[in-house]
Structures are given as C-alpha cells and as structure tokens.
Design an enzyme around this catalytic site. Structure first.
Site, PDB file in Angstrom:
ATOM      1  N   ALA A  72       1.119  -1.225  -0.131  1.00 51.95           N
ATOM      2  CA  ALA A  72      -0.402  -0.350   0.001  1.00 51.95           C
ATOM      3  C   ALA A  72       0.742   1.047   0.071  1.00 51.95           C
ATOM      4  O   ALA A  72       2.388   1.133   0.168  1.00 51.95           O
ATOM      5  CB  ALA A  72      -1.111   0.529   1.321  1.00 51.95           C
ATOM      6  N   GLN A  74       1.306   3.610   2.101  1.00 50.56           N
ATOM      7  CA  GLN A  74       2.371   4.241   3.429  1.00 50.56           C
ATOM      8  C   GLN A  74       2.863   2.916   4.004  1.00 50.56           C
ATOM      9  O   GLN A  74       2.550   2.088   5.211  1.00 50.56           O
ATOM     10  CB  GLN A  74       1.355   4.953   4.359  1.00 50.56           C
ATOM     11  CG  GLN A  74       1.467   6.131   3.876  1.00 50.56           C
ATOM     12  CD  GLN A  74       2.582   6.979   3.830  1.00 50.56           C
ATOM     13  OE1 GLN A  74       3.784   6.540   4.675  1.00 50.56           O
ATOM     14  NE2 GLN A  74       2.848   8.062   3.506  1.00 50.56           N
ATOM     15  N   SER A  75       3.422   1.974   2.662  1.00 55.88           N
ATOM     16  CA  SER A  75       4.137   0.374   3.167  1.00 55.88           C
ATOM     17  C   SER A  75       5.240   0.459   3.920  1.00 55.88           C
ATOM     18  O   SER A  75       5.700   1.226   3.310  1.00 55.88           O
ATOM     19  CB  SER A  75       4.097  -0.016   2.041  1.00 55.88           C
ATOM     20  OG  SER A  75       5.137  -1.383   2.203  1.00 55.88           O
ATOM     21  N   ASN A  76       5.377  -0.255   5.286  1.00 54.38           N
ATOM     22  CA  ASN A  76       5.805  -0.122   5.874  1.00 54.38           C
ATOM     23  C   ASN A  76       7.460  -1.406   5.522  1.00 54.38           C
ATOM     24  O   ASN A  76       8.612  -1.402   5.612  1.00 54.38           O
ATOM     25  CB  ASN A  76       5.826  -0.416   7.642  1.00 54.38           C
ATOM     26  CG  ASN A  76       5.037   0.755   8.223  1.00 54.38           C
ATOM     27  OD1 ASN A  76       5.026   1.893   8.598  1.00 54.38           O
ATOM     28  ND2 ASN A  76       4.134   0.036   8.714  1.00 54.38           N
ATOM     29  N   ALA A  78       7.866  -2.053   2.578  1.00 51.17           N
ATOM     30  CA  ALA A  78       8.686  -0.700   1.026  1.00 51.17           C
ATOM     31  C   ALA A  78       9.675  -0.505   1.544  1.00 51.17           C
ATOM     32  O   ALA A  78      10.861  -0.269   0.644  1.00 51.17           O
ATOM     33  CB  ALA A  78       7.116  -0.140   0.437  1.00 51.17           C
TER      34      ALA A  78
END
Length: 341
Positions: A72, A74-76, A78
């Site tokens: 998504a 705001q992917s942690n 990523a």
C-alpha cells in the site's frame, strides 16, 4: 530448529527489547509487556526487517541486481525493503497500491513514501483493487527483458522464507521470557499479510512453547485471514523440516477492529495511539500496530483477556507512517484512558 542452515544477512538490531509497560498495565489492570520490534534498527525499524534478513540473502545468492516488492502507499515493508536494498547496493523498485483513495500530499509523498525515495527506490502507483502480485510479475518480466536479474518479494515479505524471521523471533522471545522469569499467557499483535503470525505460530509450535498467539486483523475477514496464516505456517513448517507441527486451532485471528478498511484509521486505533504515547512514550502507526493495540485494549475491557493473563504485545513498528496520517489527528489532548473492567 537450526536456522543457521538458511542463508541470512544480519541487518537487524537483535534481540529487540522485551519490556514491561507499568503505566499501561495499571490503566488496564493487566500485566502487559511489549516486544519492541519497532527497534530493529533499519530505517526506523519494524517487523519486516526480520523477514528481509532471509529474503535479501536469497536475492544476493541468486545474484540479483534489482529487488522488487509491492504494498500500500504507506507500506512499512516497502520502506524497509528499500533500505535493505540500499545497504546491499541493489536497485529497488516498488509498486504501491492506492487502497485508501487519500489524496492529501502528506499521505502520498511524506512518511514511508519519502523514505522509499530517500533510500533510492523507484516507485509506481496502481489503483486500489489491482492484482498486485500479477502486476509485479509483469513489471519484473519487463525488467528481465532489459537484462536485469530481478528478485521479487511478495507483499509484506510473507512467504516461507520471510516467515523464518518470525520463527527466529519466537525462539528469541521465549529465551528472553525465560531469562526474565516471565511466564507468557498470550502474545497479541497486528496481523495482515500473514508472515509475522505464521512465523510466530510455527516457531512456538516447533519448540513446544505452549504460548497462544492472537492476531488482530488489519484487512481480511476472519476466515480468510486465519486460512492465509495457517497455509503459510504449514509451508513454513515444511521448510523447517517439521511438517505437521502447526495445528489449525493454533491459528486465531480477531478481525473486529479493521474498521472501514485497510489503511483507514479507526477512532479506537487513534485512541490507542494516544494511550501508548501518553502512558508509555511509545509510537504506534494507524495501519497496523494501532489496530492491534485497540483490539487488545477492547478485549481486556470486555474481560475476554483475563485478569490473570500476562500479555506480550508485539510491536510491529511503523511510526514513520504517522507523518502520512497527520490529517487523522485533531491536535487536541485526548481524554484520560478509562480503566479496564
């Protein structure tokens, strides 16, 4: 279990602390501890670093020069993948799915997105509802046609290789509890792509720890969430050489705290963020850890987590995402946390 058999690049600050939460415990009338996987050290930390130690070792072993993943906005995961790739001198490309429809500039460019780019990753955005696994494979094939050696990582790093990171965490946590004289009655954490819970359940089962794990869901309905975790736990157990170690009743998820959808903050989650910040100086994120904490708090208040239970809340990290969700906070002071029943 002998995890040294598996390729691994050690980048996390381990073991992460296991700490009591005295003020939260007093407010909720339960003995609550926290496993600080927000302190893994890589680009503000988080649970994905444990998984990436094994995943990125595979990427390096295959000679990858480009690592690719998806998540998504705001992917942690990523952000931590981008940081790990930078540490190894690999290129990183990330597919981001707009699962919320938010257009606030802080959400689309700040927080984890800012850090993705600071670590040198390139990103592309896909609309909500995209089959992200298929989209990533198409992009990966195009990159391979350009002559790049591409290693793809599923969303959340959740496959049997990534889950090894939480098999390792299970052993680490039990060793810390033994050293502290802490008899754990229940582990609670936010569960999403399933790798963290699958690894914990598998690791605890393999060492016969007898500690139940409760995943508080952040996206999928209960039946789907539990099946995803169980399927991955079975594959992880096979990878470890202990097939059949995980029984279906070991996988428990409560998905009553998802709210309106993935990545959409809930009032209860925002209250949990303030509660942890004000009582213990700890930062949760609206997507995962806050919903996990909100579920734990509510189940305590309802009496579904008993008075005599000693609970470990596994903090999956993600505080960087707060800067993408500033619009969700009123800025006013919250009311004093209510006592538990």
């Amino acid at each position: 279990m002998h995890l040294a058999r598996f390729p691994r690049i050690r980048a996390a600050h381990l073991p992460t602390p296991l700490e009591p939460l005295p003020r939260l415990s007093k407010a909720l009338r339960r003995e609550i501890w926290i496993k600080r996987d927000d302190c893994t050290g890589l680009s503000t930390g988080g649970n994905k670093t444990r998984k990436l130690e094994f995943l990125m070792a595979e990427a390096e072993a295959m000679g990858a020069d480009l690592v690719m993943t998806q998540g998504a906005t705001q992917s942690n995961h990523a952000r931590q993948t981008a940081a790990f790739a930078a540490k190894l001198g690999m290129r990183c490309h990330i597919l981001l799915e707009d699962r919320t429809g938010y257009s606030d500039p802080n959400y689309t460019t700040n927080g984890n997105v800012l850090l993705d780019h600071l670590h040198g990753a390139t990103t592309e955005v896909h609309p909500g509802g995209t089959d992200m696994a298929a989209a990533m494979e198409r992009v990966a094939e195009a990159k391979r046609d350009e002559g790049l050696r591409v290693y793809t990582i599923p969303g959340g790093g959740s496959n049997p290789t990534g889950a090894l990171g939480y098999v390792n965490c299970a052993m680490e946590l039990v060793a810390q509890a033994n050293d502290s004289g802490l008899a754990i009655d229940r582990i609670v954490h936010a569960t999403g792509s399933s790798g963290t819970q699958a690894g914990l359940v598998t690791g605890l089962a393999a060492i016969n720890a007898g500690i139940p794990v409760l995943g508080i869901g952040t996206r999928a309905p209960r039946d789907k969430q539990e099946q995803m975790v169980f399927d991955l736990a079975m594959r992880t157990a096979e990878r470890l050489g202990c097939p059949g170690a995980v029984a279906r009743d070991m996988v428990v998820a409560n998905t009553d705290y998802v709210g309106e959808g993935y990545g959409l903050p809930t009032p209860e989650g925002l209250a949990a963020i303030r509660m942890f910040a004000e009582l213990e100086g700890l930062l949760l994120d609206p997507v995962y850890s806050a919903k996990g904490a909100a579920g734990m708090v509510d189940l305590i208040r309802k009496g579904e987590i008993g008075r005599d239970e000693r609970i470990v809340f596994l903090h999956t990290g993600g505080a960087a995402g707060l800067f993408g969700y500033d619009f969700a906070f009123s800025g006013g002071q919250s009311a004093a946390p209510a006592a538990a029943g």
